[in-house]
Design an enzyme around this catalytic site. Sequence first.
Site, PDB file in Angstrom:
ATOM      1  CD  GLU A 116      -2.938  -1.274   0.220  1.00 14.51           C
ATOM      2  OE1 GLU A 116      -2.905  -0.444  -0.708  1.00 14.51           O
ATOM      3  OE2 GLU A 116      -3.770  -2.188   0.288  1.00 14.51           O
ATOM      4  CG  HIS A 139      -4.610   0.240   5.603  1.00 12.62           C
ATOM      5  ND1 HIS A 139      -5.978   0.371   5.482  1.00 12.62           N
ATOM      6  CD2 HIS A 139      -4.307  -0.980   5.080  1.00 12.62           C
ATOM      7  CE1 HIS A 139      -6.470  -0.718   4.908  1.00 12.62           C
ATOM      8  NE2 HIS A 139      -5.488  -1.558   4.660  1.00 12.62           N
ATOM      9  CG  HIS A 141      -7.712  -4.886   7.551  1.00 14.45           C
ATOM     10  ND1 HIS A 141      -7.027  -6.008   7.112  1.00 14.45           N
ATOM     11  CD2 HIS A 141      -7.381  -3.894   6.681  1.00 14.45           C
ATOM     12  CE1 HIS A 141      -6.315  -5.707   6.035  1.00 14.45           C
ATOM     13  NE2 HIS A 141      -6.494  -4.432   5.757  1.00 14.45           N
ATOM     14  CD  GLU A 169     -15.119  13.006  23.778  1.00 17.60           C
ATOM     15  OE1 GLU A 169     -13.953  13.115  23.394  1.00 17.60           O
ATOM     16  OE2 GLU A 169     -15.727  13.919  24.356  1.00 17.60           O
ATOM     17  CG  HIS A 210      -9.382  -3.100   2.317  1.00 19.97           C
ATOM     18  ND1 HIS A 210      -8.644  -3.504   1.231  1.00 19.97           N
ATOM     19  CD2 HIS A 210      -8.485  -3.063   3.333  1.00 19.97           C
ATOM     20  CE1 HIS A 210      -7.390  -3.720   1.584  1.00 19.97           C
ATOM     21  NE2 HIS A 210      -7.265  -3.449   2.861  1.00 19.97           N
TER      22      HIS A 210
HETATM   23  P1  13P Z   1       0.776  -5.427   3.098  1.00 24.43           P
HETATM   24  O1  13P Z   1       1.139  -6.717   3.815  1.00 24.43           O
HETATM   25  O2  13P Z   1       1.365  -5.358   1.729  1.00 24.43           O
HETATM   26  O3  13P Z   1       1.116  -4.225   3.963  1.00 24.43           O
HETATM   27  O4  13P Z   1      -0.801  -5.413   2.876  1.00 24.43           O
HETATM   28  C1  13P Z   1      -1.696  -5.518   3.946  1.00 24.43           C
HETATM   29  C2  13P Z   1      -2.964  -4.827   3.680  1.00 24.43           C
HETATM   30  O5  13P Z   1      -3.661  -4.471   4.607  1.00 24.43           O
HETATM   31  C3  13P Z   1      -3.373  -4.540   2.281  1.00 24.43           C
HETATM   32  O6  13P Z   1      -4.366  -3.581   2.240  1.00 24.43           O
HETATM   33 ZN    ZN Z   2      -5.592  -3.562   4.087  1.00 23.72          ZN
END
Ligand code: 13P
Ligand code: ZN
Length: 271
Positions: A116, A139, A141, A169, A210
Amino acid sequence: MKDILTAPFLIELIRTASNMYRLGYDERNGGNISYMLDEKEAGEYLDLNNVIRTIDTGFDASALTGKIFLVTGTGKYFKNFEYDPENNLGIIRIAKDGTTAELLWGFADGGRFTSELPAHLMSHIARLSIDPGNRIIMHCHPDYTLAMTQVHEADERKITRSLWKQMTESIVVFPEGVGVLPWMVCGTNEIGEATAAKMKEYRIVLWTLHGIYGCGKDLDEAFGLIETVEKAAKQYMLTANLPKANEITDKNLLALTVRFGLNYRKEFLDI
Ligand code: 13P
Ligand code: ZN
Protein backbone atom coordinates in the site's frame (compact mmCIF):
# COMPACT_ATOMS: atom_id res chain seq x y z
CA MET A 1 26.11 6.22 16.03
CA LYS A 2 23.28 5.30 18.39
CA ASP A 3 21.64 1.85 18.33
CA ILE A 4 18.60 2.03 16.05
CA LEU A 5 16.71 -0.40 18.30
CA THR A 6 16.70 2.34 20.96
CA ALA A 7 15.27 4.98 18.60
CA PRO A 8 12.04 6.44 20.04
CA PHE A 9 10.38 6.43 16.59
CA LEU A 10 11.04 2.70 16.17
CA ILE A 11 9.99 1.79 19.72
CA GLU A 12 6.80 3.84 19.41
CA LEU A 13 5.83 2.28 16.09
CA ILE A 14 6.43 -1.24 17.43
CA ARG A 15 4.38 -0.55 20.57
CA THR A 16 1.56 0.92 18.51
CA ALA A 17 1.57 -2.05 16.12
CA SER A 18 1.57 -4.60 18.96
CA ASN A 19 -1.38 -2.81 20.54
CA MET A 20 -3.25 -2.76 17.23
CA TYR A 21 -2.58 -6.47 16.75
CA ARG A 22 -3.98 -7.27 20.20
CA LEU A 23 -7.05 -5.17 19.51
CA GLY A 24 -7.71 -7.28 16.43
CA TYR A 25 -7.24 -4.38 14.03
CA ASP A 26 -4.47 -6.17 12.11
CA GLU A 27 -5.01 -9.85 11.49
CA ARG A 28 -2.15 -11.73 9.81
CA ASN A 29 -0.35 -9.11 7.66
CA GLY A 30 -3.41 -6.83 7.60
CA GLY A 31 -2.65 -3.13 7.87
CA ASN A 32 0.42 -0.97 7.35
CA ILE A 33 1.99 2.16 8.81
CA SER A 34 4.33 4.81 7.42
CA TYR A 35 6.12 7.35 9.60
CA MET A 36 7.97 10.31 8.08
CA LEU A 37 11.16 10.73 10.10
CA ASP A 38 13.08 13.85 10.90
CA GLU A 39 16.32 13.64 8.87
CA LYS A 40 18.49 14.88 11.72
CA GLU A 41 16.99 12.39 14.17
CA ALA A 42 17.28 9.51 11.69
CA GLY A 43 20.93 10.50 11.13
CA GLU A 44 21.68 9.85 14.79
CA TYR A 45 20.89 6.16 14.23
CA LEU A 46 21.74 5.56 10.59
CA ASP A 47 24.50 6.31 8.12
CA LEU A 48 22.39 8.25 5.63
CA ASN A 49 25.10 7.80 2.95
CA ASN A 50 24.81 4.03 3.09
CA VAL A 51 22.08 2.88 0.70
CA ILE A 52 21.68 -0.90 1.20
CA ARG A 53 19.67 -1.38 -1.99
CA THR A 54 17.17 0.49 -4.12
CA ILE A 55 13.57 -0.56 -4.78
CA ASP A 56 11.36 0.75 -7.58
CA THR A 57 8.10 2.11 -6.17
CA GLY A 58 6.16 2.12 -9.44
CA PHE A 59 4.81 5.63 -9.01
CA ASP A 60 6.05 9.20 -8.82
CA ALA A 61 6.50 10.68 -5.36
CA SER A 62 8.82 13.53 -6.39
CA ALA A 63 7.14 15.83 -3.87
CA LEU A 64 8.75 13.65 -1.18
CA THR A 65 12.28 13.52 -2.63
CA GLY A 66 14.81 13.22 0.18
CA LYS A 67 12.15 12.39 2.77
CA ILE A 68 12.81 9.39 5.00
CA PHE A 69 10.07 6.96 6.07
CA LEU A 70 9.88 4.13 8.54
CA VAL A 71 7.46 1.69 6.89
CA THR A 72 6.00 -1.73 7.57
CA GLY A 73 6.94 -4.58 5.25
CA THR A 74 4.59 -6.27 2.82
CA GLY A 75 3.29 -9.61 4.05
CA LYS A 76 4.65 -8.97 7.54
CA TYR A 77 2.61 -9.60 10.67
CA PHE A 78 2.06 -6.75 13.14
CA LYS A 79 2.40 -9.23 15.99
CA ASN A 80 6.01 -9.97 15.00
CA PHE A 81 7.41 -6.43 14.81
CA GLU A 82 8.44 -6.42 18.46
CA TYR A 83 10.42 -9.66 18.13
CA ASP A 84 12.12 -9.05 14.80
CA PRO A 85 12.04 -5.41 13.72
CA GLU A 86 14.85 -5.67 11.17
CA ASN A 87 13.04 -8.21 8.98
CA ASN A 88 9.55 -6.77 9.37
CA LEU A 89 10.22 -3.04 9.08
CA GLY A 90 12.34 -0.83 6.87
CA ILE A 91 13.56 2.74 6.56
CA ILE A 92 13.49 4.17 3.05
CA ARG A 93 14.36 7.51 1.48
CA ILE A 94 12.70 8.74 -1.70
CA ALA A 95 15.43 9.25 -4.31
CA LYS A 96 15.85 12.22 -6.64
CA ASP A 97 13.94 10.52 -9.47
CA GLY A 98 10.87 10.33 -7.20
CA THR A 99 10.18 6.70 -8.15
CA THR A 100 13.00 4.91 -6.34
CA ALA A 101 13.13 4.05 -2.65
CA GLU A 102 16.60 3.88 -1.14
CA LEU A 103 16.71 1.31 1.64
CA LEU A 104 18.66 2.66 4.62
CA TRP A 105 17.77 -0.03 7.17
CA GLY A 106 15.61 -3.14 7.61
CA PHE A 107 13.81 -5.52 5.24
CA ALA A 108 16.86 -7.65 6.06
CA ASP A 109 15.38 -10.86 4.64
CA GLY A 110 15.14 -9.27 1.19
CA GLY A 111 11.59 -8.04 1.74
CA ARG A 112 10.08 -4.76 0.66
CA PHE A 113 7.72 -2.08 1.84
CA THR A 114 3.97 -2.52 2.14
CA SER A 115 2.00 -3.06 -1.06
CA GLU A 116 0.00 0.00 0.00
CA LEU A 117 2.96 2.36 -0.40
CA PRO A 118 1.13 4.31 -3.16
CA ALA A 119 -1.78 5.11 -0.78
CA HIS A 120 0.68 5.98 1.99
CA LEU A 121 3.04 8.26 0.08
CA MET A 122 0.29 9.91 -1.97
CA SER A 123 -1.61 10.53 1.28
CA HIS A 124 1.51 11.97 2.91
CA ILE A 125 1.78 14.41 -0.01
CA ALA A 126 -1.91 15.31 0.33
CA ARG A 127 -1.80 15.81 4.10
CA LEU A 128 1.47 17.77 4.06
CA SER A 129 -0.11 20.22 1.60
CA ILE A 130 -2.75 20.97 4.26
CA ASP A 131 -0.92 20.22 7.49
CA PRO A 132 2.90 20.54 7.37
CA GLY A 133 3.07 18.81 10.76
CA ASN A 134 1.61 15.51 9.51
CA ARG A 135 3.97 12.56 9.92
CA ILE A 136 1.87 9.38 10.02
CA ILE A 137 -0.35 7.46 7.63
CA MET A 138 -1.95 4.38 9.19
CA HIS A 139 -4.10 1.65 7.66
CA CYS A 140 -5.83 -1.24 9.42
CA HIS A 141 -8.89 -3.52 9.39
CA PRO A 142 -10.90 -2.92 12.60
CA ASP A 143 -13.92 -5.22 12.95
CA TYR A 144 -16.83 -2.87 13.52
CA THR A 145 -15.74 -0.28 10.98
CA LEU A 146 -15.43 -3.04 8.43
CA ALA A 147 -18.81 -4.50 9.42
CA MET A 148 -20.42 -1.08 9.16
CA THR A 149 -19.21 -0.72 5.58
CA GLN A 150 -21.12 -3.92 4.79
CA VAL A 151 -24.46 -2.71 6.05
CA HIS A 152 -24.36 1.08 5.75
CA GLU A 153 -24.78 3.06 2.56
CA ALA A 154 -21.32 4.17 1.38
CA ASP A 155 -22.23 7.85 1.43
CA GLU A 156 -19.92 10.28 3.24
CA ARG A 157 -22.64 12.51 4.63
CA LYS A 158 -24.83 9.61 5.77
CA ILE A 159 -22.04 7.52 7.26
CA THR A 160 -20.50 10.53 9.03
CA ARG A 161 -23.89 11.42 10.52
CA SER A 162 -24.37 7.84 11.71
CA LEU A 163 -20.94 7.89 13.38
CA TRP A 164 -21.44 11.34 14.92
CA LYS A 165 -24.74 10.22 16.45
CA GLN A 166 -23.33 7.11 18.13
CA MET A 167 -21.48 8.91 20.87
CA THR A 168 -20.80 12.44 22.07
CA GLU A 169 -17.06 12.39 21.38
CA SER A 170 -17.34 11.53 17.68
CA ILE A 171 -17.90 15.03 16.30
CA VAL A 172 -15.32 16.41 18.73
CA VAL A 173 -12.62 14.03 17.43
CA PHE A 174 -13.48 14.10 13.71
CA PRO A 175 -15.50 17.27 13.08
CA GLU A 176 -14.68 17.19 9.36
CA GLY A 177 -16.38 13.78 9.06
CA VAL A 178 -15.05 10.72 7.26
CA GLY A 179 -14.24 10.20 3.60
CA VAL A 180 -15.52 7.02 1.96
CA LEU A 181 -14.24 5.12 -1.05
CA PRO A 182 -16.24 2.41 -2.81
CA TRP A 183 -14.72 -1.05 -2.98
CA MET A 184 -11.57 -0.93 -5.08
CA VAL A 185 -8.63 -3.25 -5.77
CA CYS A 186 -6.10 -2.59 -3.02
CA GLY A 187 -2.36 -2.03 -3.40
CA THR A 188 -2.75 -0.09 -6.66
CA ASN A 189 -1.80 3.42 -7.71
CA GLU A 190 -5.52 4.02 -8.44
CA ILE A 191 -6.63 3.39 -4.85
CA GLY A 192 -3.63 5.43 -3.74
CA GLU A 193 -4.73 8.40 -5.82
CA ALA A 194 -8.35 8.07 -4.67
CA THR A 195 -7.29 7.86 -1.01
CA ALA A 196 -5.00 10.87 -1.31
CA ALA A 197 -7.77 12.91 -2.95
CA LYS A 198 -10.00 12.17 0.05
CA MET A 199 -7.16 12.93 2.46
CA LYS A 200 -7.21 16.53 1.24
CA GLU A 201 -10.60 16.88 2.92
CA TYR A 202 -10.62 14.26 5.65
CA ARG A 203 -8.15 12.73 8.11
CA ILE A 204 -10.11 9.47 8.03
CA VAL A 205 -10.89 7.52 4.87
CA LEU A 206 -12.98 4.35 4.90
CA TRP A 207 -12.27 1.71 2.30
CA THR A 208 -15.59 -0.07 1.81
CA LEU A 209 -15.32 -3.79 2.64
CA HIS A 210 -11.63 -3.41 3.44
CA GLY A 211 -10.68 -1.08 6.28
CA ILE A 212 -9.68 2.42 7.28
CA TYR A 213 -6.94 5.02 6.77
CA GLY A 214 -6.01 7.61 9.35
CA CYS A 215 -3.28 10.22 9.67
CA GLY A 216 -1.79 12.56 12.20
CA LYS A 217 1.21 14.42 13.54
CA ASP A 218 2.19 11.37 15.59
CA LEU A 219 1.22 7.73 16.09
CA ASP A 220 -1.11 8.52 19.01
CA GLU A 221 -3.06 11.02 16.96
CA ALA A 222 -3.51 8.72 13.95
CA PHE A 223 -4.38 5.74 16.13
CA GLY A 224 -6.67 7.85 18.32
CA LEU A 225 -8.68 8.91 15.30
CA ILE A 226 -9.05 5.34 14.10
CA GLU A 227 -10.00 3.94 17.51
CA THR A 228 -12.65 6.65 17.94
CA VAL A 229 -14.22 5.83 14.58
CA GLU A 230 -14.04 2.13 15.46
CA LYS A 231 -15.74 2.75 18.81
CA ALA A 232 -18.55 4.69 17.11
CA ALA A 233 -18.88 1.96 14.47
CA LYS A 234 -19.12 -0.59 17.28
CA GLN A 235 -21.99 1.36 18.87
CA TYR A 236 -23.68 1.47 15.49
CA MET A 237 -23.35 -2.28 14.93
CA LEU A 238 -24.40 -3.14 18.50
CA THR A 239 -27.59 -1.09 18.23
CA ALA A 240 -28.44 -1.19 14.51
CA ASN A 241 -31.24 -3.72 15.04
CA LEU A 242 -32.60 -2.27 18.27
CA PRO A 243 -35.26 0.40 18.73
CA LYS A 244 -33.64 3.67 19.81
CA ALA A 245 -34.89 5.20 23.07
CA ASN A 246 -32.36 8.05 23.02
CA GLU A 247 -30.53 9.71 20.19
CA ILE A 248 -28.05 12.53 19.67
CA THR A 249 -29.92 15.08 17.58
CA ASP A 250 -28.55 17.58 15.07
CA LYS A 251 -29.25 20.28 17.65
CA ASN A 252 -27.12 18.37 20.16
CA LEU A 253 -24.32 18.07 17.61
CA LEU A 254 -24.50 21.79 16.91
CA ALA A 255 -24.27 22.51 20.64
CA LEU A 256 -21.09 20.40 20.78
CA THR A 257 -19.55 22.35 17.90
CA VAL A 258 -20.22 25.57 19.81
CA ARG A 259 -18.96 24.22 23.15
CA PHE A 260 -15.71 22.91 21.63
CA GLY A 261 -15.27 25.58 18.93
CA LEU A 262 -15.22 22.93 16.20
CA ASN A 263 -14.51 23.62 12.57
CA TYR A 264 -17.04 21.01 11.47
CA ARG A 265 -18.43 20.13 8.06
CA LYS A 266 -21.54 22.31 8.10
CA GLU A 267 -23.28 20.62 5.18
CA PHE A 268 -23.37 17.34 7.15
CA LEU A 269 -25.75 18.75 9.76
CA ASP A 270 -29.50 19.24 9.20
CA ILE A 271 -29.82 22.63 10.86
P1 13P B 1 0.78 -5.43 3.10
O1 13P B 1 1.14 -6.72 3.82
O2 13P B 1 1.37 -5.36 1.73
O3 13P B 1 1.12 -4.22 3.96
O4 13P B 1 -0.80 -5.41 2.88
C1 13P B 1 -1.70 -5.52 3.95
C2 13P B 1 -2.96 -4.83 3.68
O5 13P B 1 -3.66 -4.47 4.61
C3 13P B 1 -3.37 -4.54 2.28
O6 13P B 1 -4.37 -3.58 2.24
ZN1 ZN C 1 -5.59 -3.56 4.09
